[in-house]
Design a protein around this motif. Structure first.
Motif, short mmCIF file in Angstrom:
data_model
loop_
_atom_site.label_atom_id
_atom_site.label_comp_id
_atom_site.label_asym_id
_atom_site.label_seq_id
_atom_site.Cartn_x
_atom_site.Cartn_y
_atom_site.Cartn_z
N PHE A 630 0.83 -1.21 0.00
CA PHE A 630 0.00 0.00 0.00
C PHE A 630 0.87 1.25 0.00
CE2 PHE A 630 -1.72 3.30 2.89
CZ PHE A 630 -2.71 3.79 2.06
N GLY A 631 1.82 1.30 0.92
CA GLY A 631 2.69 2.47 0.98
C GLY A 631 3.51 2.66 -0.28
N LEU A 632 4.05 1.56 -0.82
CA LEU A 632 4.87 1.66 -2.02
C LEU A 632 4.04 2.08 -3.23
CD1 LEU A 632 7.11 -1.51 -1.55
CD2 LEU A 632 7.49 0.82 -0.72
N ALA A 633 2.81 1.55 -3.33
CA ALA A 633 1.94 1.91 -4.45
C ALA A 633 1.58 3.39 -4.39
CB ALA A 633 0.68 1.05 -4.43
N MET A 634 1.27 3.89 -3.20
CA MET A 634 0.97 5.32 -3.07
C MET A 634 2.19 6.17 -3.39
SD MET A 634 -2.18 5.18 -2.42
CE MET A 634 -2.19 3.63 -3.33
N ASP A 635 3.36 5.64 -3.08
CA ASP A 635 4.62 6.31 -3.40
C ASP A 635 4.71 6.57 -4.91
OD1 ASP A 635 7.18 7.21 -3.53
OD2 ASP A 635 8.06 5.59 -2.39
N TYR A 636 4.55 5.52 -5.71
CA TYR A 636 4.63 5.67 -7.16
C TYR A 636 3.49 6.53 -7.71
CZ TYR A 636 7.94 1.85 -6.68
OH TYR A 636 9.00 1.07 -6.30
N GLU A 637 2.31 6.39 -7.13
CA GLU A 637 1.18 7.20 -7.57
C GLU A 637 1.46 8.69 -7.39
OE1 GLU A 637 -2.84 7.90 -8.89
OE2 GLU A 637 -1.58 6.11 -8.95
N VAL A 638 2.01 9.02 -6.22
CA VAL A 638 2.29 10.43 -5.94
C VAL A 638 3.35 10.98 -6.88
CG1 VAL A 638 3.31 11.98 -4.23
CG2 VAL A 638 1.54 10.37 -3.54
N PHE A 639 4.45 10.27 -7.03
CA PHE A 639 5.56 10.80 -7.85
C PHE A 639 5.18 10.89 -9.33
CE2 PHE A 639 8.14 9.83 -4.14
CZ PHE A 639 8.99 10.93 -4.12
N LEU A 640 4.33 10.00 -9.79
CA LEU A 640 3.98 10.02 -11.21
C LEU A 640 2.82 10.98 -11.49
CD1 LEU A 640 4.74 8.56 -13.89
CD2 LEU A 640 2.87 6.99 -13.43
N VAL A 641 1.73 10.83 -10.76
CA VAL A 641 0.52 11.60 -11.07
C VAL A 641 0.64 13.04 -10.61
CG1 VAL A 641 -1.99 11.68 -10.76
CG2 VAL A 641 -0.84 9.49 -10.96
N SER A 642 1.42 13.30 -9.55
CA SER A 642 1.55 14.69 -9.09
C SER A 642 2.19 15.56 -10.15
CB SER A 642 2.35 14.75 -7.79
OG SER A 642 3.64 14.20 -7.96
N ARG A 643 3.12 14.99 -10.94
CA ARG A 643 3.71 15.77 -12.02
C ARG A 643 2.68 16.05 -13.13
NH1 ARG A 643 9.41 16.30 -11.74
NH2 ARG A 643 9.19 17.61 -13.59
N MET A 644 1.81 15.08 -13.39
CA MET A 644 0.74 15.30 -14.35
C MET A 644 -0.21 16.39 -13.86
SD MET A 644 -0.23 11.36 -15.33
CE MET A 644 1.02 10.17 -15.84
N ARG A 645 -0.56 16.32 -12.58
CA ARG A 645 -1.46 17.34 -12.02
C ARG A 645 -0.79 18.71 -12.04
NH1 ARG A 645 -1.98 19.76 -7.06
NH2 ARG A 645 -4.06 20.55 -6.58
N GLU A 646 0.50 18.74 -11.73
CA GLU A 646 1.21 20.01 -11.74
C GLU A 646 1.16 20.67 -13.12
OE1 GLU A 646 5.67 21.69 -10.55
OE2 GLU A 646 5.22 19.56 -10.50
N ASP A 647 1.40 19.87 -14.16
CA ASP A 647 1.34 20.43 -15.52
C ASP A 647 -0.09 20.85 -15.88
OD1 ASP A 647 4.00 20.01 -15.71
OD2 ASP A 647 3.90 18.34 -17.13
N TYR A 648 -1.08 20.08 -15.44
CA TYR A 648 -2.47 20.42 -15.73
C TYR A 648 -2.86 21.73 -15.05
CZ TYR A 648 -7.57 20.28 -15.54
OH TYR A 648 -8.89 20.61 -15.62
N VAL A 649 -2.52 21.88 -13.78
CA VAL A 649 -2.86 23.09 -13.03
C VAL A 649 -2.18 24.31 -13.64
CG1 VAL A 649 -2.55 24.23 -10.80
CG2 VAL A 649 -3.35 21.87 -10.89
#
Length: 944
Positions: A630-649
């Motif tokens: 769970f922790g590791l999956a959230m780790d990858y989710e944050v590092f990958l999707v947060s960059r997508m969200r940053e570009d979208y915002v």
């Protein structure tokens, strides 16, 4: 958080020698404590609240001879001979006497003792000597185990040629796991991946050093903690495996961000501080999720599992602490050596720009190595990852369907997954305990490796011996029972025991069915014989552990899934993204369970992975794997999707943001996943069978989660949803706290560092500020500056707008738009710190006499004093007293904001004090903020 971590990173660089010394001293202290306090590790399992544990506790008081740990010696005569032959008989008799004299041995059965007969095989070629010990498994000393080994060896030597004697049984059914060179291969692979990813041997060495130091400190604390209570032998190895994996990954994220920023020309100290703030925020989030999930293992209510979870969580916590303090210090020592050399393309672009007149850039991000000005080229997309994301998002619906089908197929074998506590049958084939296990199965049957004990109170019986015989005979007729060799009362005739040998092995489904069948007959025995029977023994304990863990799995899954939904909603401010992330996590868990079942239950690649016996896996594997993954999956989710969200915002359309965000983060996520997989896989081929399925499951889970779920399923789902992926209801957005993992708030703070002008020392400064009052009225836009120690009168046509403005600049409510700085701190990013520097007094709440409240507030030495509702102070004496208190604040250098409804409270401040009207519909651009400066604020906000 990003602001706090920015300050921490900057301090760690400046005080790097102190930080290094503190960590070296800390390692020395915990190492010394471990050496002085360390006790032996313990494999005893207690499960409060279960039938088997309650029965064992009663037996410890009423029938101690059978409640403790036990061992077995199997003696086998040569082919065609019998144990009753004189040479065999004499050696066995002497051996039993010698074993009886060993410390902590309570009793030893013998085939020639009528009172305590040992089991004899049907062909009389083998006998099974049962050694009952005085104490549970955790209390039996190594000296006793060694002495038993010596006596068993002496017995084997005394036997005739061709005969053998082997020592094993419950006491020797587990072994302490040890680190080997195989685990070092994982670190070697990690080093290679780090060098390829970071392009520098020095940079690659820092994450490894970071992980090793974190694990070293954790192990010192763990072994010192053995003085406080028993710790399972699997716990240290699990903590090492997890600490190495997350320690390398967390450091990789920070170091890679630092190198990226150095490549853009940032000074070393500033780059380290920003990397600690941005990547460090994500590290804190990822670490917290892993720790929460690990501590959540206590949901099962099994003490050894709770200790295991807490120990692993402490290891992760220390790793995060090392990453945020020691790593920045080490980066400071490395200095300019980590700055990447400009590529050929960058040098050509710089040379071309130098030929253009007046092309020199003042942009600090265009500053090259050692301050030389270079023109930075546009980001060059990685062709491989650009093609990857283009392929998976071309027909997103098809991609999603294929992933779901593949995950379903890979998860299907998990339906066959069985759980049990491991016994000696999973040890290496050459291990003496495994040899004994196999010999017992060969000559007596699998059930003799794990007999059951049925016990109950018989204090009301007038003929306890006959009673136990009757119950024993009835149990012997149950399906699945191979033998009932013992049915007897204790010496005081108040407790009886029946030893039941099942037909199946200790971990077989047949034995589980037998235990449930005997327990199902509880009411029958109570009605027929008046005896309240319970089933216990090592095998029954293992079954109860598995059942209890199985019952806890669903509540734990709900906790983990619910937690992931809440945390990811906080991070991504979206409804669809958390749901998609949680579904992906379940895919990863299902695939991990499916592969573990294929290997350990069905034997696929079992020999290649050195699986000594197929069958059930250790009971706590699912819950431990779910927590860690769970922790590791959230780790990858944050590092990958947060960059997508940053570009979208920041203005890109939803589909374009997927591509740019993916390309910006996929390389680091890939490297992190490969490192984790390497570390986990290194624990699979050799070593502890308790840890082997967990390590394999984690390796598969990480591989599936990183490369299938996060890098295929996630981009496809986001592309399928488009703009809807980032939808968030306004009410929910306002309700949830913000978790700025990408440091957007810090970026905004840094961009406003010189606003409203370089060197400004304003107590309050706002530019285009808008805020929604309690009645829904929007106040502003307001642009105003109040110098340190200055005073501002705020008034409006109603109470709500005035209070809303004052509370906004005091950090009590959120801004709707614009920019504001109070005490030099940007709002809303530093609202918490602003609240500590701004005192707020509500005149109405003080009964129309707020002067004393003002004086109390000034004792805390605030930077700004806000006095609202001054129109409620109607008494002239009270107003005069308040004016005197305000004058005292001004004398102390405190900036004062006085709010009133209607006209401004000009009698409470010196003549000429600026007046600000915040009535609805009023656009205020003065005093202090010019229209040109206001335009600059807007540009800075856009850049942020």
């Amino acid at each position: 958080m990003s602001s706090v971590l920015y300050s921490l990173g900057r301090w760690a660089v400046r005080a790097r020698r102190l930080v290094l010394v503190v960590w070296v001293v800390a390692l020395a202290l915990v190492g010394g404590a471990a050496g002085l306090l360390q006790q032996d590790l313990d494999n005893a399992v207690t499960i409060p609240g279960t039938e088997s544990q309650a029965a064992l506790d009663r037996l410890a008081a009423t029938f101690p001879q059978v409640s403790g740990a036990s061992a077995q010696v199997i003696v086998v005569a040569p082919e065609g001979e019998s144990i009753k032959d004189e040479p065999m008989r004499s050696a066995i008799t002497d051996g039993v006497e010698a074993i009886s004299d060993v410390s902590q041995v309570a009793a030893v059965t013998s085939p020639f003792d009528k009172l305590m007969p040992a089991s004899v095989s049907d062909d009389e070629r083998a006998t099974l000597l049962t050694i009952q010990l005085d104490g549970d498994q955790g209390s039996i000393t190594e000296a006793t185990k060694d002495a038993l080994g010596e006596k068993a060896d002496a017995l084997a030597q005394a036997l005739p040629d061709g005969a053998e004697a082997q020592l094993g049984g419950q006491l020797f059914s587990s072994e302490l796991p040890q680190m080997t060179l195989t685990e070092g291969v994982g670190l070697l692979v990690a080093l290679v991946v780090l060098v390829l990813t970071l392009g520098s041997l020095v940079a690659a060495g820092l994450p490894l050093l970071n992980a090793l130091l974190g694990v070293g400190a954790s192990m010192g604390l763990l072994f010192a903690a053995t003085a406080l209570g028993p710790i399972n032998s699997t716990t240290p190895l699990l903590a090492v495996m997890l600490g190495l994996a997350v320690g390398i990954d967390y450091a990789l994220f920070i170091v890679s961000r630092h190198r990226e920023q150095l490549g853009k020309g940032l000074p070393v100290d500033e780059s380290i501080a920003r990397a600690t703030a941005t990547a460090g925020s994500a590290v804190v989030f990822a670490g917290l999720t892993v720790m929460i999930a690990l501590v959540g293992l206590g949901v099962a209510g099994i003490p050894f599992l709770t200790v295991m979870g807490v120990a692993a969580a402490v290891t992760v916590g220390i790793t995060v602490l090392v990453s945020l303090t020691l790593l920045p210090a080490l980066l400071g020592f490395a200095g300019e050596r980590l700055r990447p050399e400009p590529s050929r393309r960058a040098r050509r672009a710089a040379a071309k720009a130098a030929k253009v007149p007046a092309a020199a850039s003042d942009d600090p991000e265009a500053t090259g190595r050692r301050g030389a000005a270079v023109a930075l080229p546009e980001h060059r997309p990685n062709r491989f990852f650009a093609g990857w994301v283009r392929a998976v998002t071309k027909i997103p619906a098809l991609t999603v369907v294929l992933v779901i089908a593949a995950m379903g197929a890979l998860s299907y074998p998990a339906l066959d997954l069985r759980l049990a506590l491991p016994d000696a049958g999973v040890m290496g084939r050459e291990d003496p305990a495994r040899v004994t296990y196999d010999l017992v199965s060969e000559h007596f049957g699998d059930g003799f490796n794990g007999p059951l004990i049925v016990t109950g109170s018989i204090v009301t019986s007038t003929d306890p011996v006959a009673l136990m015989d009757e119950i024993g005979d009835e149990i012997a007729d149950l399906p699945g029972v191979a033998d009932v060799p013992l049915a007897t009362p204790n010496q005081s005739a108040d407790t009886g025991i029946i030893q039941v040998v099942p037909e199946g092995g200790p971990t077989s489904a047949q034995t589980e069915d037998l235990v449930r069948e005997i327990r199902a007959q509880h009411d029958h025995f109570l009605d027929e014989y008046g005896v309240d029977l319970s089933v216990t023994g090592f095998t029954a304990v293992g079954i109860d552990v598995s059942d209890k863990l199985g019952d806890a799995l669903l509540p734990f899954a709900f906790v983990v899934v619910g937690l992931s939904l809440i945390l990811l909603t906080m991070v991504f401010r979206s409804i669809a993204v958390p749901i998609k992330a949680t579904v992906g996590y379940l895919f990863s868990v299902g695939a991990a369970f499916g592969v573990v079942s294929l290997v350990f239950e069905h034997g696929v690649f079992a020999e290649a992975l050195n699986v000594t016996r197929t069958g059930p896996v250790i009971s706590f594997m699912p819950i431990v794997l779910m927590g860690i993954l769970f922790g590791l999956a959230m780790d990858y989710e944050v590092f990958l999707v947060s960059r997508m969200r940053e570009d979208y915002v920041h203005g890109r359309d939803a589909r374009k943001a997927i591509a740019t965000g993916f390309q910006a983060s996929a390389k680091v996520v890939t490297a992190a996943a490969v490192i984790m997989i390497a570390v986990f896989v290194a624990f699979v081929p050799h070593g502890d069978m308790n840890l082997k399925p967990i390590a394999l499951g984690l390796a598969v889970g990480v591989a599936v989660d990183a490369f299938v779920v996060r890098m295929i399923f996630v981009p496809a789902v986001l592309a399928l949803l488009g703009e809807k992926a980032w939808y968030m209801p306004k009410k929910l957005d306002a309700l949830l706290p913000s978790f700025d993992v990408e440091g957007e708030g810090l970026t905004r703070e840094l961009s406003l560092a010189d606003w409203p002008e370089p060197g400004a020392t304003d107590a309050v400064a706002t530019g285009g500020l808008e805020v929604r009052g309690r009645s829904g009225v929007i106040v502003g836009p307001v642009s105003v500056r109040v110098p340190d120690g200055g005073t501002l009168l705020v008034h409006g046509g109603a109470t709500a707008p005035v209070s809303a403005f004052l509370l906004a600049v005091a950090g009590r409510i959120k801004l709707s738009a614009g920019v504001a700085k109070t005490a030099g701190l940007v709002l809303p990013e530093r609202a918490s710190s602003v609240r500590h520097r701004v005192a707020v007094v509500d005149s109405a709440a003080e009964g129309g006499n707020p002067a004393e409240a003002v004086r109390r507030a000034l004792r805390d030495r605030p930077s700004v004093l806000v006095v609202d509702g001054t129109e409620t102070v109607g008494d002239l004496a009270a107003r005069a007293e308040l004016a005197q208190a305000v004058a005292g604040a001004q004398t102390a250098g405190v900036a004062v904001l006085l709010g009133s409804t209607g006209s401004a409270a000009t009698d409470l401040a010196p003549f000429g004090t600026p007046v600000l009207d915040v009535s609805p519909g009023t656009r205020t651009e003065s005093p202090g903020i010019e229209r040109d400066q206001q335009a600059d604020v807007t540009e800075q906000e856009v850049r942020a």
